[in-house]
Motif scaffolding. Structure first.
Motif, PDB file in Angstrom:
ATOM      1  N   THR A 128     -34.160  12.368 -27.007  1.00  0.00           N
ATOM      2  CA  THR A 128     -35.410  12.855 -27.594  1.00  0.00           C
ATOM      3  C   THR A 128     -35.229  13.131 -29.079  1.00  0.00           C
ATOM      4  O   THR A 128     -36.084  12.773 -29.903  1.00  0.00           O
TER       5      THR A 128
ATOM      6  N   GLU B  80     -33.962  20.180 -26.905  1.00  0.00           N
ATOM      7  CA  GLU B  80     -34.090  18.725 -26.888  1.00  0.00           C
ATOM      8  C   GLU B  80     -32.904  18.076 -26.203  1.00  0.00           C
ATOM      9  O   GLU B  80     -31.777  18.578 -26.274  1.00  0.00           O
TER      10      GLU B  80
ATOM     11  N   ARG C  40     -37.153  11.346 -32.298  1.00  0.00           N
ATOM     12  CA  ARG C  40     -37.858  12.191 -33.255  1.00  0.00           C
ATOM     13  C   ARG C  40     -37.330  11.977 -34.672  1.00  0.00           C
ATOM     14  O   ARG C  40     -38.098  11.799 -35.629  1.00  0.00           O
TER      15      ARG C  40
ATOM     16  N   GLU D 226     -44.792   6.629 -33.932  1.00  0.00           N
ATOM     17  CA  GLU D 226     -44.272   7.125 -32.663  1.00  0.00           C
ATOM     18  C   GLU D 226     -44.358   6.063 -31.575  1.00  0.00           C
ATOM     19  O   GLU D 226     -43.507   5.997 -30.685  1.00  0.00           O
TER      20      GLU D 226
ATOM     21  N   GLU E  61     -39.282  10.558 -37.977  1.00  0.00           N
ATOM     22  CA  GLU E  61     -39.425  11.430 -39.141  1.00  0.00           C
ATOM     23  C   GLU E  61     -38.822  10.811 -40.396  1.00  0.00           C
ATOM     24  O   GLU E  61     -39.410  10.859 -41.482  1.00  0.00           O
TER      25      GLU E  61
END
Length: 246
Positions: free
Chosen positions: A64, A60, A68, A78, A72
């Motif tokens: 990124t 990653e 993420r 998203e 999470e």
């Protein structure tokens, strides 16, 4: 030009360390500057409030990983997370900033309007996610208090040089409503005539709405309405008053 390792190079000669990301995401709610925090569900600092973030995976990029982890830990969709304009703040690399091991963190910040509520229960190692007024964001885990202070300074500077403040106003707004955004983010009282003069003298910052006005309370005449102008940066900048904490 070869990508092979040079002769005699030993990658194990250097002590391993981890890379994490931390995010200071701000919004304005009810006339107060809020920051998005998570309550840690695991040690270290279990039960303490912290900035969202986590470890960068081997394949990653830092950005990124930041998006993420934000999705999470907060339950934000998203789509919402992908639309955020994240600005890299700085790297935090003090050797003992994390009790688990040597951890270097790349911090990001953003000041965004119209952010939804995070999920009541966080994911990953987050037990809970919540928008918290910045004035109540104290005793954060790790070195997140220092990251938060640096991020707040960055977004304060961003309002000096960009037109971001108009995004926190209604589609048609008074100059008083615009001034309140600056006062909220800067935590400073501004002189009304001086603020009005600077805003109207800055090309492309705001545009008058012809014939529109709004009563704002009191016995004065209705206040003129404005909308965002075509500019994205401010020339000259709208600087904070001298003596304002930075």
């Amino acid at each position: 030009m070869s990508g092979a390792l040079p002769a005699g190079y030993d990658p194990y000669a250097f002590a391993p360390f981890a890379v994490t990301v931390d995010l200071a995401v701000f919004t304005v709610r009810g006339g107060l500057l809020h920051v998005l925090l998570i309550r840690r569900g695991q040690e270290p600092y279990a039960g303490a409030w912290a900035l969202p973030g986590g470890f960068v995976l081997p394949r990653e990029s830092a950005e990124t990983a930041a998006r993420r982890e934000l999705a999470e830990e907060t339950g934000l969709s998203e789509r919402v997370v992908a639309a955020l304009h994240l600005e890299q703040l700085r790297t935090y690399s003090e050797p003992d900033r994390d009790p688990r091991m040597r951890v270097v963190s790349v911090a990001f910040t953003a000041l965004v309007p119209d952010m939804p509520e995070p999920a009541a229960e966080g994911g990953g190692d987050a037990a809970q996610a919540r928008w918290v007024p910045v004035t109540r964001a104290a005793d954060l885990a790790f070195d997140h208090g220092a990251i938060l202070a640096d991020a707040r300074e960055r977004i304060g500077s961003k309002l000096e040089y960009t037109c971001l403040a108009t995004a926190f106003c209604p589609p048609e707004f008074t100059l008083g409503e615009l001034q309140s955004v600056y006062e909220t983010v800067w935590d400073a009282a501004l002189d009304r005539p001086n603020f009005r003069r600077k805003v109207l003298a800055t090309p492309g910052f705001v545009e008058a709405v012809p014939g529109a006005a709004r009563l704002t309370g009191g016995r004065g005449k209705p206040a003129a309405l404005y909308r965002p102008g075509p500019a994205t940066t401010l020339h000259p900048p709208l600087l904070r008053p001298e003596g304002t904490p930075r």
